[in-house]
Design an enzyme around this catalytic site. Structure first.
Site, PDB file in Angstrom:
ATOM      1  N   THR A 186      -8.622  15.732 -39.784  1.00  0.00           N
ATOM      2  CA  THR A 186      -8.734  14.866 -38.609  1.00  0.00           C
ATOM      3  C   THR A 186      -7.674  15.341 -37.618  1.00  0.00           C
ATOM      4  O   THR A 186      -6.702  15.987 -38.012  1.00  0.00           O
ATOM      5  CB  THR A 186      -8.469  13.390 -38.964  1.00  0.00           C
ATOM      6  OG1 THR A 186      -7.136  13.295 -39.457  1.00  0.00           O
ATOM      7  CG2 THR A 186      -9.420  12.891 -40.019  1.00  0.00           C
ATOM      8  N   GLU A 331     -14.465  11.631 -41.363  1.00  0.00           N
ATOM      9  CA  GLU A 331     -14.492  11.062 -42.725  1.00  0.00           C
ATOM     10  C   GLU A 331     -15.906  10.733 -43.188  1.00  0.00           C
ATOM     11  O   GLU A 331     -16.117  10.330 -44.323  1.00  0.00           O
ATOM     12  CB  GLU A 331     -13.638   9.785 -42.765  1.00  0.00           C
ATOM     13  CG  GLU A 331     -12.141  10.024 -42.714  1.00  0.00           C
ATOM     14  CD  GLU A 331     -11.577  10.062 -41.292  1.00  0.00           C
ATOM     15  OE1 GLU A 331     -12.365  10.326 -40.356  1.00  0.00           O
ATOM     16  OE2 GLU A 331     -10.368   9.840 -41.126  1.00  0.00           O
ATOM     17  N   LYS A 444      -6.021  -7.148 -25.574  1.00  0.00           N
ATOM     18  CA  LYS A 444      -6.095  -8.575 -25.852  1.00  0.00           C
ATOM     19  C   LYS A 444      -5.482  -9.322 -24.673  1.00  0.00           C
ATOM     20  O   LYS A 444      -4.287  -9.233 -24.437  1.00  0.00           O
ATOM     21  CB  LYS A 444      -5.346  -8.890 -27.143  1.00  0.00           C
ATOM     22  CG  LYS A 444      -6.113  -9.849 -27.987  1.00  0.00           C
ATOM     23  CD  LYS A 444      -5.637  -9.921 -29.397  1.00  0.00           C
ATOM     24  CE  LYS A 444      -6.489 -10.971 -30.095  1.00  0.00           C
ATOM     25  NZ  LYS A 444      -5.892 -11.446 -31.297  1.00  0.00           N
ATOM     26  N   TRP A 449     -10.638 -10.557 -26.408  1.00  0.00           N
ATOM     27  CA  TRP A 449     -10.684  -9.101 -26.435  1.00  0.00           C
ATOM     28  C   TRP A 449     -11.454  -8.561 -25.236  1.00  0.00           C
ATOM     29  O   TRP A 449     -12.497  -9.095 -24.863  1.00  0.00           O
ATOM     30  CB  TRP A 449     -11.378  -8.616 -27.718  1.00  0.00           C
ATOM     31  CG  TRP A 449     -10.512  -8.748 -28.926  1.00  0.00           C
ATOM     32  CD1 TRP A 449      -9.275  -9.333 -28.984  1.00  0.00           C
ATOM     33  CD2 TRP A 449     -10.810  -8.304 -30.242  1.00  0.00           C
ATOM     34  NE1 TRP A 449      -8.793  -9.276 -30.257  1.00  0.00           N
ATOM     35  CE2 TRP A 449      -9.697  -8.653 -31.052  1.00  0.00           C
ATOM     36  CE3 TRP A 449     -11.887  -7.640 -30.815  1.00  0.00           C
ATOM     37  CZ2 TRP A 449      -9.655  -8.352 -32.418  1.00  0.00           C
ATOM     38  CZ3 TRP A 449     -11.846  -7.347 -32.171  1.00  0.00           C
ATOM     39  CH2 TRP A 449     -10.739  -7.697 -32.964  1.00  0.00           C
TER      40      TRP A 449
END
Ligand code: ADP
Length: 548
Positions: A186, A331, A444, A449
């Site tokens: 990654t 992944e 936030k 959100w």
């Protein structure tokens, strides 16, 4: 009682054997680093992959030893895909866009024995070779006469000298299908990179799934252009699904600018192409400026980061190319979901279809997904509730190479392990996933959100905006407020107030409209073309909101 069917391990070598036997004359076309076009076919790739396997055997390598590549999409890279994994070694594709120190760190961590590189990466190899003590041979992916003299790299040989004269007779070994086949680190935007270690079994199952009609719908009638790199998550598995279906493959090499990609699509009659939004932006920019059309391209898979609605509209409406929005991760080999409409959606008006295509789509069989709240309780699939996204399946990592980072999985009540993706998403009643943010990028504001992806998508829909990134900035009353950082298109003009007014016409609540617009020359991108928000936040460390 066990079934009485043949016990045949799912091995990558079986893909290339199949492609050679059944689609031997299927074309493999590559734009080379030298700029010319090279033509090969599945039969030749298979034969040369066996030569690679013989060359590797001559090196006295052990089963599962790592062979690294620093290479563009091209036929030699494809031969290595099959020769390395097929002979039982592990193909370690390295992303050349990483920092040289990170590349050296990765090569050491993987304990690479051999590193094969395209000549465009010679300066990179010259910079890192002394820091890679495990690498005992460096192979330049070129003809003998192109091998640079006095490179300063010890044990450097050209690929053609190394494998070109060896026998193409080779019996692919049979081994446990769970053996490691390839690996990808990654990009490690936080901490050191971690490697996903794929197996033959996971790769074959993913290859079957990727070819399905509601996924990439690949067939022997397709001409496929993976612009997504073979150096990152195996070009979304296309090199394997292509062998399974016998489609024609067209490799762009290093030329990823709009003109080069467009010319290749037209000259090789490409029907299907895969890329990230930043690359497609260049293609669309070139086509718009030259007033061009596609003659054969009929669908494209776009993923890696959120595909803006303006891009979906341009492909769908203007160019009559079906957009398949996809979501996945290193992944996950990488495919998780893909957005294809169901029968009942076909009669919907275009605007509603676009709204659906904007979502990242439905899970592919093999991938199970769920969203959970902060306490780990599963949230409903109503398109509203948004939570942390977890996945499981046979091509999802169980742990990282060398156990790095401990056990990443979160067990459920039945003890089954789920991989936390780090993404925040909603899922609607039809099973369409929509990514609203990375969990670390969520804004936030006053306990609510705000999706940075929504804010960015609106900004890039403005005709003067080339790229946009939304981040949260500390606010004394609301905790955080969103601001949008914008790169303008060359020669285009838009002011802060005009852009903020543009939000007023869009379907976003008033309190979600960003507090400010910051114009910049460039937005930092990571090695896989994603916006580096950590870097952006550092750059704006001293920034103050207008009213604070
Ligand atoms: P990296 O290269 O940064 O290690 P990956 O290439 O594995 O990471 O990227 C995975 C992440 O990219 C996902 O977790 C998600 O945040 C983002 N991503 C991928 N596809 C999409 C998409 N279609 N829309 C929004 N985000 C996406």
């Amino acid at each position: 009682m066990l079934g009485l069917m043949q016990d045949q391990p799912l091995l990558i070598s079986s893909l290339i054997e199949f492609a050679e036997r059944h689609n031997g004359d299927g074309e493999i076309v590559s734009r080379r680093v030298e700029g010319d076009i090279h033509r090969s076919d599945w039969r030749t790739i298979a034969s040369r992959a066996r030569q690679v396997a013989n060359a590797l055997d001559n090196e006295q390598l052990l089963f599962s030893d790592r062979i690294a590549t620093l290479a563009w999409n091209g036929y030699r890279h494809l031969e290595l895909y099959y020769g390395v994994s097929g002979s039982g070694r592990v193909l370690h594709t390295i992303n050349p866009r990483l920092h040289p120190d990170q590349i050296a760190w990765i090569a050491n961590h993987a304990e690479d024995q051999i590193l094969c590189f395209d000549l465009s990466f010679l300066p990179l190899v010259q910079a890192v070779h002394a820091k890679c003590p495990t690498v005992r041979k460096w192979i330049a992916l070129c003809d003998a006469d192109k091998l640079p003299a006095d490179s300063g790299i010890p044990n450097l040989v050209s690929y053609e000298t190394w494998m070109g004269k060896l026998s193409d007779r080779y019996d692919w070994p049979r081994f446990d299908e769970n053996s490691a086949s390839s690996m990808c680190y990654t990009s490690g935007t936080t901490g050191n990179p971690k490697a996903a270690l794929y197996s033959h079994r996971s790769t074959l199952l993913h290859a079957y799934a990727a070819a399905l009609p509601d996924v990439m719908d690949l067939s022997a009638r397709d001409s496929v252009l993976p612009v997504v790199p073979m150096f990152h998550v195996n070009a979304w598995g296309i090199p394997y699904s292509a062998a399974l279906t016998g489609c024609k493959l067209v490799f762009p090499g290093p030329a990823l600018d709009g003109k080069s990609v467009y010319d290749l699509i037209e000259s090789e009659h490409v029907t299907f192409a895969a890329g990230v939004p930043t690359v497609w932006q260049m293609l669309l920019g070139h086509m718009q400026s030259q007033d061009l059309k596609f003659s054969t391209l009929n669908r494209t898979v776009i993923g890696g980061s959120a595909c803006p609605p303006a891009m979906i509209d341009a492909f769908q409406q203007k160019y009559k190319v079906d957009v398949l929005h996809a979501w996945g991760m290193t992944e996950m080999s990488p495919l998780g979901t893909l957005c294809t409409l169901k029968n009942k959606h076909l009669a919907l008006p275009p605007a509603q279809q676009t709204a659906l295509r904007l979502k990242q789509g439905r899970a592919i069989f093999g991938v199970d997904m769920k969203i959970v709240d902060g306490d780990g309780h599963e949230l409903p699939w109503n398109g509203q509730a948004s939570g942390d996204l977890l996945v499981k399946g046979p091509w999802v990592v169980a742990e990282y190479f060398k156990g790095e980072g401990g056990d990443p999985l979160v067990p459920d009540a039945q003890g089954r392990g789920w991989f936390p993706t780090g993404d925040v998403a909603t899922i609607d009643a039809d099973g369409f996933l929509q990514i609203t943010d990375r969990s670390k990028d969520v804004i936030k504001s006053g306990g609510e959100w705000i999706s940075s992806i929504d804010i960015e998508n609106i900004a890039v829909a403005h005709p003067a905006v080339a790229m946009a990134a939304c981040i949260g900035v500390a606010h004394p009353k609301w905790d955080e407020r969103p601001i949008v950082i914008v790169v303008k298109k060359p020669g285009a003009e838009v002011t802060r107030d005009e852009l903020l007014a543009f939000y007023g016409n869009k379907t976003v609540a008033k309190w979600q409209v960003p507090d400010d617009v910051v114009f910049v020359e460039a937005i930092p991108l990571g090695a896989t073309g994603k916006i580096l928000k950590t870097r952006l936040r550092e750059q704006l460390r001293d920034y103050k909101l207008p009213e604070c």
